[in-house]
Design a protein around this motif. Structure first.
Motif, PDB file in Angstrom:
ATOM      1  N   ALA A   1      50.958   0.887 -24.503  1.00 16.50           N
ATOM      2  CA  ALA A   1      50.618   2.154 -25.148  1.00 16.50           C
ATOM      3  C   ALA A   1      50.524   2.050 -26.662  1.00 16.50           C
ATOM      4  O   ALA A   1      49.779   2.795 -27.294  1.00 16.50           O
ATOM      5  CB  ALA A   1      51.638   3.213 -24.758  1.00 16.50           C
ATOM      6  N   GLY A   2      51.255   1.136 -27.287  1.00 15.62           N
ATOM      7  CA  GLY A   2      51.254   1.034 -28.744  1.00 15.62           C
ATOM      8  C   GLY A   2      50.090   0.242 -29.313  1.00 15.62           C
ATOM      9  O   GLY A   2      49.910   0.163 -30.520  1.00 15.62           O
ATOM     10  N   VAL A   3      49.280  -0.326 -28.450  1.00  9.59           N
ATOM     11  CA  VAL A   3      48.148  -1.149 -28.890  1.00  9.59           C
ATOM     12  C   VAL A   3      46.911  -0.249 -28.961  1.00  9.59           C
ATOM     13  O   VAL A   3      46.773   0.662 -28.154  1.00  9.59           O
ATOM     14  CB  VAL A   3      47.930  -2.298 -27.859  1.00  9.59           C
ATOM     15  CG1 VAL A   3      46.723  -3.125 -28.197  1.00  9.59           C
ATOM     16  CG2 VAL A   3      49.182  -3.164 -27.778  1.00  9.59           C
ATOM     17  N   PRO A   4      45.969  -0.488 -29.912  1.00  6.23           N
ATOM     18  CA  PRO A   4      44.740   0.326 -29.963  1.00  6.23           C
ATOM     19  C   PRO A   4      43.853   0.042 -28.741  1.00  6.23           C
ATOM     20  O   PRO A   4      42.917  -0.765 -28.793  1.00  6.23           O
ATOM     21  CB  PRO A   4      44.067  -0.097 -31.270  1.00  6.23           C
ATOM     22  CG  PRO A   4      44.677  -1.418 -31.628  1.00  6.23           C
ATOM     23  CD  PRO A   4      46.030  -1.457 -30.999  1.00  6.23           C
ATOM     24  N   LEU A   5      44.178   0.686 -27.625  1.00  2.00           N
ATOM     25  CA  LEU A   5      43.551   0.365 -26.346  1.00  2.00           C
ATOM     26  C   LEU A   5      42.105   0.835 -26.229  1.00  2.00           C
ATOM     27  O   LEU A   5      41.282   0.158 -25.611  1.00  2.00           O
ATOM     28  CB  LEU A   5      44.366   0.978 -25.207  1.00  2.00           C
ATOM     29  CG  LEU A   5      45.777   0.449 -25.031  1.00  2.00           C
ATOM     30  CD1 LEU A   5      46.465   1.121 -23.864  1.00  2.00           C
ATOM     31  CD2 LEU A   5      45.765  -1.060 -24.830  1.00  2.00           C
ATOM     32  N   LYS A   6      41.776   1.984 -26.811  1.00  2.00           N
ATOM     33  CA  LYS A   6      40.417   2.511 -26.659  1.00  2.00           C
ATOM     34  C   LYS A   6      39.391   1.535 -27.244  1.00  2.00           C
ATOM     35  O   LYS A   6      38.337   1.297 -26.659  1.00  2.00           O
ATOM     36  CB  LYS A   6      40.281   3.892 -27.272  1.00  2.00           C
ATOM     37  CG  LYS A   6      41.018   4.934 -26.465  1.00  2.00           C
ATOM     38  CD  LYS A   6      40.736   6.327 -26.953  1.00  2.00           C
ATOM     39  CE  LYS A   6      41.465   7.326 -26.060  1.00  2.00           C
ATOM     40  NZ  LYS A   6      41.235   8.685 -26.456  1.00  2.00           N
ATOM     41  N   ASP A   7      39.701   0.972 -28.410  1.00  2.00           N
ATOM     42  CA  ASP A   7      38.792  -0.003 -29.012  1.00  2.00           C
ATOM     43  C   ASP A   7      38.649  -1.237 -28.138  1.00  2.00           C
ATOM     44  O   ASP A   7      37.559  -1.775 -27.962  1.00  2.00           O
ATOM     45  CB  ASP A   7      39.284  -0.418 -30.404  1.00  2.00           C
ATOM     46  CG  ASP A   7      39.249   0.736 -31.402  1.00  2.00           C
ATOM     47  OD1 ASP A   7      38.522   1.723 -31.147  1.00  2.00           O
ATOM     48  OD2 ASP A   7      39.949   0.643 -32.425  1.00  2.00           O
ATOM     49  N   LEU A   8      39.787  -1.684 -27.569  1.00  2.00           N
ATOM     50  CA  LEU A   8      39.764  -2.875 -26.711  1.00  2.00           C
ATOM     51  C   LEU A   8      38.944  -2.603 -25.454  1.00  2.00           C
ATOM     52  O   LEU A   8      38.123  -3.439 -25.047  1.00  2.00           O
ATOM     53  CB  LEU A   8      41.208  -3.242 -26.344  1.00  2.00           C
ATOM     54  CG  LEU A   8      41.407  -4.470 -25.450  1.00  2.00           C
ATOM     55  CD1 LEU A   8      40.788  -5.726 -26.075  1.00  2.00           C
ATOM     56  CD2 LEU A   8      42.882  -4.677 -25.164  1.00  2.00           C
ATOM     57  N   VAL A   9      39.120  -1.447 -24.859  1.00  2.00           N
ATOM     58  CA  VAL A   9      38.366  -1.086 -23.646  1.00  2.00           C
ATOM     59  C   VAL A   9      36.871  -0.993 -23.963  1.00  2.00           C
ATOM     60  O   VAL A   9      36.038  -1.496 -23.201  1.00  2.00           O
ATOM     61  CB  VAL A   9      38.905   0.240 -23.048  1.00  2.00           C
ATOM     62  CG1 VAL A   9      37.955   0.788 -21.982  1.00  2.00           C
ATOM     63  CG2 VAL A   9      40.298   0.021 -22.473  1.00  2.00           C
ATOM     64  N   GLU A  10      36.539  -0.376 -25.091  1.00  2.00           N
ATOM     65  CA  GLU A  10      35.122  -0.280 -25.488  1.00  2.00           C
ATOM     66  C   GLU A  10      34.524  -1.678 -25.662  1.00  2.00           C
ATOM     67  O   GLU A  10      33.406  -1.946 -25.210  1.00  2.00           O
ATOM     68  CB  GLU A  10      34.985   0.501 -26.795  1.00  2.00           C
ATOM     69  CG  GLU A  10      35.102   1.998 -26.659  1.00  2.00           C
ATOM     70  CD  GLU A  10      33.996   2.614 -25.820  1.00  2.00           C
ATOM     71  OE1 GLU A  10      32.852   2.096 -25.839  1.00  2.00           O
ATOM     72  OE2 GLU A  10      34.282   3.584 -25.115  1.00  2.00           O
ATOM     73  N   GLU A  11      35.273  -2.543 -26.295  1.00  2.26           N
ATOM     74  CA  GLU A  11      34.788  -3.897 -26.548  1.00  2.26           C
ATOM     75  C   GLU A  11      34.544  -4.650 -25.239  1.00  2.26           C
ATOM     76  O   GLU A  11      33.521  -5.340 -25.076  1.00  2.26           O
ATOM     77  CB  GLU A  11      35.812  -4.644 -27.392  1.00  2.26           C
ATOM     78  CG  GLU A  11      35.434  -6.099 -27.682  1.00  2.26           C
ATOM     79  CD  GLU A  11      36.559  -6.849 -28.371  1.00  2.26           C
ATOM     80  OE1 GLU A  11      36.647  -8.073 -28.168  1.00  2.26           O
ATOM     81  OE2 GLU A  11      37.345  -6.223 -29.110  1.00  2.26           O
ATOM     82  N   LEU A  12      35.471  -4.525 -24.291  1.00  5.05           N
ATOM     83  CA  LEU A  12      35.374  -5.293 -23.045  1.00  5.05           C
ATOM     84  C   LEU A  12      34.442  -4.676 -22.016  1.00  5.05           C
ATOM     85  O   LEU A  12      33.890  -5.391 -21.181  1.00  5.05           O
ATOM     86  CB  LEU A  12      36.766  -5.461 -22.427  1.00  5.05           C
ATOM     87  CG  LEU A  12      37.747  -6.312 -23.233  1.00  5.05           C
ATOM     88  CD1 LEU A  12      39.140  -6.259 -22.610  1.00  5.05           C
ATOM     89  CD2 LEU A  12      37.264  -7.753 -23.326  1.00  5.05           C
ATOM     90  N   CYS A  13      34.264  -3.368 -22.092  1.00  5.21           N
ATOM     91  CA  CYS A  13      33.424  -2.698 -21.076  1.00  5.21           C
ATOM     92  C   CYS A  13      32.100  -2.200 -21.648  1.00  5.21           C
ATOM     93  O   CYS A  13      31.271  -1.696 -20.888  1.00  5.21           O
ATOM     94  CB  CYS A  13      34.172  -1.518 -20.467  1.00  5.21           C
ATOM     95  SG  CYS A  13      35.669  -1.984 -19.595  1.00  5.21           S
ATOM     96  N   GLY A  14      31.974  -2.295 -22.976  1.00  2.00           N
ATOM     97  CA  GLY A  14      30.830  -1.806 -23.710  1.00  2.00           C
ATOM     98  C   GLY A  14      29.593  -1.698 -22.984  1.00  2.00           C
ATOM     99  O   GLY A  14      28.740  -1.013 -22.825  1.00  2.00           O
TER     100      GLY A  14
END
Length: 199
Positions: free
Chosen positions: A186-199
């Protein structure tokens, strides 16, 4: 009325007495706990005294069960199925039951299995470990294992994103984000990571 038929030193446990009731072994109990009862061999046991002997026997049995569990692995205080709080107090006073040690071992093992800090903290608190102790254990485990939650989240997310590759992008994003939150990142910027991996 039951009768105390023997009260002899226990050769296997110094400071304990073998208690026999009606010629049958009852329990091995600490002398310090027996002294207030002023027991006399071949005397009838009053119901209150017999109840107290049963209580002491339960405490000893719970202590033995806890020691066996601790011989297998570390436990949190509330993790043990001990029926008697006094047995837990005795183990804690002897340094055998230690929430801090349990929390550190628990966090270190699960951190190496891809569990994030928030999940580790929540799991420890659910097992009765005090918040501050749990936070310190998680922090120490991550440091000692050399785990960076951001790097670990990326590794876990990359693997999961490959597993979700056949799904439509919105579904893949939603599932990947939910997966990472469940894993405790939860403390990691997950939305950016998800966008990057699923873009």
């Amino acid at each position: 009325m039951p009768t105390l038929t023997a009260l002899a030193p226990d050769p296997r446990q110094p400071g304990y007495r073998l208690v026999e009731v009606d010629r049958g072994r009852f329990a091995s109990l600490p002398v310090a706990a027996l002294e207030p009862l002023r027991l006399e061999v071949v005397a009838a046991l009053a119901p209150a005294v017999l109840d107290r002997l049963r209580e002491l026997a339960d405490i000893e049995a719970a202590g033995r069960a806890a020691l066996q569990a601790l011989a297998r692995r570390a436990h949190a205080r509330l993790d043990l199925p001990a029926a008697v709080d006094a047995a837990l107090e005795r183990l804690a006073s002897r340094g055998l039951l230690d929430d801090r040690r349990f929390a550190e071992q628990y966090a270190a093992l699960r951190a190496t299995r891809g569990k994030g800090p928030a999940r580790l903290l929540g799991d420890l608190m659910a097992q009765g470990v005090e918040r501050r102790t749990a936070e310190q254990a998680v922090r120490r485990a991550l440091e000692e294992e050399g785990i960076d939650p951001g790097v670990e989240a990326r590794a876990v997310a990359t693997k999961r994103a490959r597993q979700l590759a056949g799904l439509p992008v919105p579904v893949r994003k939603r599932r990947l984000l939910a997966f990472l939150l469940r894993r405790g990142y939860a403390g990691v910027p997950l939305k950016d990571l998800v966008e990057e991996l699923c873009g």
